[in-house]
Design a protein around this motif. Structure first.
Motif, PDB file in Angstrom:
ATOM      1  N   ALA A  68       0.833  -1.211   0.000  1.00 52.97           N
ATOM      2  CA  ALA A  68       0.000   0.000   0.000  1.00 52.97           C
ATOM      3  C   ALA A  68       0.871   1.266   0.000  1.00 52.97           C
ATOM      4  CB  ALA A  68      -0.922   0.009   1.213  1.00 52.97           C
ATOM      5  N   ALA A  69       2.018   1.190   0.682  1.00 56.50           N
ATOM      6  CA  ALA A  69       2.873   2.370   0.772  1.00 56.50           C
ATOM      7  C   ALA A  69       3.413   2.787  -0.591  1.00 56.50           C
ATOM      8  CB  ALA A  69       4.013   2.116   1.747  1.00 56.50           C
ATOM      9  N   SER A  70       3.510   1.814  -1.515  1.00 55.89           N
ATOM     10  CA  SER A  70       4.058   2.169  -2.833  1.00 55.89           C
ATOM     11  C   SER A  70       3.065   3.009  -3.635  1.00 55.89           C
ATOM     12  CB  SER A  70       4.441   0.900  -3.600  1.00 55.89           C
ATOM     13  OG  SER A  70       3.313   0.076  -3.734  1.00 55.89           O
ATOM     14  N   LEU A  71       1.818   3.060  -3.192  1.00 58.96           N
ATOM     15  CA  LEU A  71       0.831   3.869  -3.914  1.00 58.96           C
ATOM     16  C   LEU A  71       0.851   5.327  -3.474  1.00 58.96           C
ATOM     17  CD1 LEU A  71      -2.192   1.412  -3.807  1.00 58.96           C
ATOM     18  CD2 LEU A  71      -0.765   1.936  -5.770  1.00 58.96           C
ATOM     19  N   LYS A  72       1.681   5.642  -2.511  1.00 62.72           N
ATOM     20  CA  LYS A  72       1.667   6.990  -1.930  1.00 62.72           C
ATOM     21  C   LYS A  72       1.979   8.087  -2.941  1.00 62.72           C
ATOM     22  CE  LYS A  72       6.405   6.796  -0.080  1.00 62.72           C
ATOM     23  NZ  LYS A  72       6.828   5.430  -0.421  1.00 62.72           N
ATOM     24  N   PHE A  73       2.564   7.724  -4.073  1.00 66.04           N
ATOM     25  CA  PHE A  73       2.926   8.753  -5.054  1.00 66.04           C
ATOM     26  C   PHE A  73       1.704   9.444  -5.651  1.00 66.04           C
ATOM     27  CE2 PHE A  73       6.564   5.953  -4.782  1.00 66.04           C
ATOM     28  CZ  PHE A  73       7.557   6.880  -4.559  1.00 66.04           C
ATOM     29  N   PHE A  74       0.595   8.726  -5.701  1.00 64.69           N
ATOM     30  CA  PHE A  74      -0.635   9.359  -6.188  1.00 64.69           C
ATOM     31  C   PHE A  74      -0.993  10.554  -5.302  1.00 64.69           C
ATOM     32  CE2 PHE A  74      -1.053   5.403  -8.397  1.00 64.69           C
ATOM     33  CZ  PHE A  74      -1.784   5.716  -9.523  1.00 64.69           C
ATOM     34  N   LEU A  75      -0.970  10.304  -4.002  1.00 66.46           N
ATOM     35  CA  LEU A  75      -1.321  11.393  -3.084  1.00 66.46           C
ATOM     36  C   LEU A  75      -0.219  12.446  -3.038  1.00 66.46           C
ATOM     37  CD1 LEU A  75      -3.173  10.034   0.046  1.00 66.46           C
ATOM     38  CD2 LEU A  75      -4.044  11.173  -1.971  1.00 66.46           C
ATOM     39  N   ALA A  76       1.025  12.007  -3.265  1.00 67.86           N
ATOM     40  CA  ALA A  76       2.131  12.969  -3.263  1.00 67.86           C
ATOM     41  C   ALA A  76       1.880  14.059  -4.308  1.00 67.86           C
ATOM     42  CB  ALA A  76       3.448  12.264  -3.533  1.00 67.86           C
ATOM     43  N   VAL A  77       1.386  13.630  -5.490  1.00 69.10           N
ATOM     44  CA  VAL A  77       1.087  14.605  -6.551  1.00 69.10           C
ATOM     45  C   VAL A  77       0.012  15.582  -6.064  1.00 69.10           C
ATOM     46  CG1 VAL A  77       0.199  14.890  -8.882  1.00 69.10           C
ATOM     47  CG2 VAL A  77       1.722  12.996  -8.367  1.00 69.10           C
TER      48      VAL A  77
END
Lengths: 278, 316
Positions: A68-77
């Protein structure tokens, strides 16, 4: 506090790009469940991922938080642009003139980061619980609710990463450049990591004691990769004749380092906002 | 002031003494450049103030400082006698500076809703204020679809949402077409008519002259004049005269003690005064000398002429 969150919610939810990215993020989080359906049937070899033990309690907490942590880039944007857009639209100036204090401005952004991280953590908790109960061979409450520190690590990891994004948004003021800088920083950290490893290893064996303090490195240290912990992977290693023993646990001092970075990024963001003329 | 305290009823004292903003020796340096230099003035309730100065004279910087978006280099300022913090004070202030800044992807109505949330006020006045600036029909259109004039009017509506104690306008007609300028001035006049204190920064003299009662004149960050618009320069004005025999008129006027000098352009004679002289007295004097006038107007220098005199005086 509710007022500040509401202000930020209005700003985010009316922005189509942010809305799509936030929805995409949570849908993808839910899609972790789809991993369960991975099956191979190649002649005599039958492989069903869900039966390899990845959804066994308490291992599932480690595995799911890592994925799940690898999806954090979506929210980073989303987070970088929610900060940078305030500069490019000059709405930050208008917000302050309308009577938002600089402290409230940073607080509204930081609270949003906390809420995003909290919702993600709860989301992962529920999905893991459901998946675990469907596939795990172990369902005694004692095992189900052990190793929950991975969820704490997941939460701190997200807050840490997003506060870094927030800080870059304020520092650089342009979302594309801020994201670019994030990548450059990542590469820079890796190079420094490699350099320290090869230069220092020869003399002393303590290069990790330095690299663990790098911001991105410290965040990724929180949840180590879980693959080699799998029964199948261990089996494979045994056959090849490789022996390894990793420390997979979440350590308190690692949490502390990331919490340190969170405070540094938040304080720096506030100082930057205080000092700058708009 | 202590005399007032004793003789006037308490509720009246408040009105007389209400200071909205006071600025003391305010300075702002950008490196070596002094954008604002030792500026002091006070804004009292119920007047319409103009900050007048050419581009780059420090108007926007001064407003930026008191509005908490620019950091000062020296001096002090206080809102409402320093009884509340700046950001709390700003909730009672309505301000638009330079360009209207809103979220482009949100509708006019939603943008104003956000402002209400920030100012912590009820949302009931949104429609009323949109009506006032003539944007009610477009309230659901996105901000990015607005023309500059509409954006500026939305900014005014936004600044009025809280029924502010003071309305601050920085170059509100900048970049607008004549129709837009006219609309904005109408709105300003309407608001001033309601008794709202207004602080208007502009480099356009007629704008200030038409709307303001008090003026602060700035040049290169320094304060040249503070006070009432009509007292800006002690001038006795001038006469514009026409007569069928212009030469006789000129000769006659030269003998008059109060006339400073005479200028003739085409068939119009302009006589500048050294001392006070009423139109009636001049007319009587000329009639006795056997000169009949076909045209007689007494005028004062426009603010523009006064302003140029004032700023040129200190030009090195």
């Amino acid at each position: 506090m509710i007022r500040l969150l509401h202000i930020e919610f209005i700003k985010l939810w009316n922005n189509r790009a942010s809305k799509v990215l936030i929805l995409a993020y949570f849908i993808l989080l839910a899609c972790i469940a789809l991993i369960a359906s991975i099956k191979f049937n190649i002649g005599p070899i039958k492989f069903h991922l869900a039966e390899q033990g990845i959804f066994n309690f308490p291992y599932i907490w480690h595995f799911n938080t890592y994925v799940a942590a690898s999806l954090k880039f979506f929210l980073a944007v989303v987070i970088v642009s929610m900060m940078a857009n305030e500069y490019s639209n000059k709405t930050i100036k208008q917000n302050l003139i309308d009577g938002l204090s600089k402290k409230e401005f940073i607080a509204s952004k930081f609270l949003t980061v906390i809420v995003f991280s909290l919702i993600s953590t709860i989301f992962v908790f529920i999905i893991s619980l459901l998946l675990g109960y469907s596939f795990s061979s172990i369902t005694e409450p004692y095992h189900v609710f052990s190793d929950l520190e991975y969820l704490i690590a997941f939460f701190i990891k997200l807050v840490g990463f997003f506060s870094f994004c927030l800080f870059l948004g304020i520092l650089i003021k342009r979302s594309a450049f801020a994201l670019g800088f994030l990548f450059v920083w990542f590469v820079g950290e890796k190079i420094a990591y490699g350099f320290l490893r090869f230069e220092i290893e020869a003399t002393k064996n303590n290069w990790e004691s330095i690299t663990q303090f790098f911001p991105l490195e410290s965040m990724s240290n929180l949840i180590k990769e879980p693959i080699t912990r799998l029964g199948a992977a261990k089996e494979l290693a045994k056959q090849v004749g490789e022996k390894y023993s990793f420390d997979y646990a979440v350590h308190f001092h690692e949490l502390l380092i990331v919490v340190g970075w969170i405070s540094i990024f938040t304080i720096l963001s506030y100082t930057l906002l205080q000092k700058r003329d708009l | 002031m202590t005399v007032y305290r004793r003789t006037i009823k308490p509720q009246n004292i408040k009105f007389i003494l209400d200071t909205i903003l006071s600025i003391n020796n305010l300075s702002k340096n950008y490196g070596k450049l002094k954008a604002v230099n030792n500026l002091s003035f006070t804004i009292n309730k119920g007047h319409v103030y103009g900050i007048l100065g050419p581009n780059g004279s420090g108007k926007s910087t001064t407003l930026g400082i008191v509005l908490n978006v620019v950091n000062k280099s020296g001096g002090t300022y206080s809102w409402f006698d320093g009884t509340i913090t700046t950001h709390e004070a700003l909730k009672k202030v309505g301000a638009i500076i330079e360009r209207p800044n809103f979220y482009p992807y949100m509708s006019a109505y939603k943008n104003l809703r956000l402002v209400c949330k920030i100012k912590n006020i009820d949302e009931s006045k949104i429609n009323e204020k949109l009506e006032l600036v003539g944007l009610l029909e477009r309230k659901d259109s996105k901000f990015k679809t607005f023309s500059l004039g509409m954006k500026q009017r939305l900014a005014i509506a936004s600044a009025l949402l809280n029924d502010p104690e003071i309305l601050i306008l920085d170059e509100p007609t900048n970049g607008l077409d004549p129709q837009g300028i006219h609309q904005i001035r109408d709105i300003i006049r309407k608001i001033a008519g309601l008794g709202t204190t207004i602080l208007l920064a502009s480099h356009l003299l007629d704008e200030v002259e038409k709307v303001c009662s008090h003026v602060v004149v700035l040049r290169k960050g320094e304060n040249l004049y503070t006070g009432r618009v009509d007292e800006m320069i002690s001038t006795n004005g001038f006469f514009e005269l026409k007569s069928e025999n212009l030469e006789a008129l000129a000769q006659c006027l030269e003998q008059h003690q109060v006339i400073k000098n005479i200028k003739i352009t085409d068939d119009l004679l302009t006589a500048y005064l050294e001392d006070e002289l009423s139109a009636k007295d001049l007319n009587e004097f000329l009639f006795q000398q056997g000169i009949t006038l076909t045209h007689l107007v007494k005028r004062k220098e426009s603010l523009e002429e006064q302003f140029l005199q004032l700023t040129n005086k200190t030009d090195h």
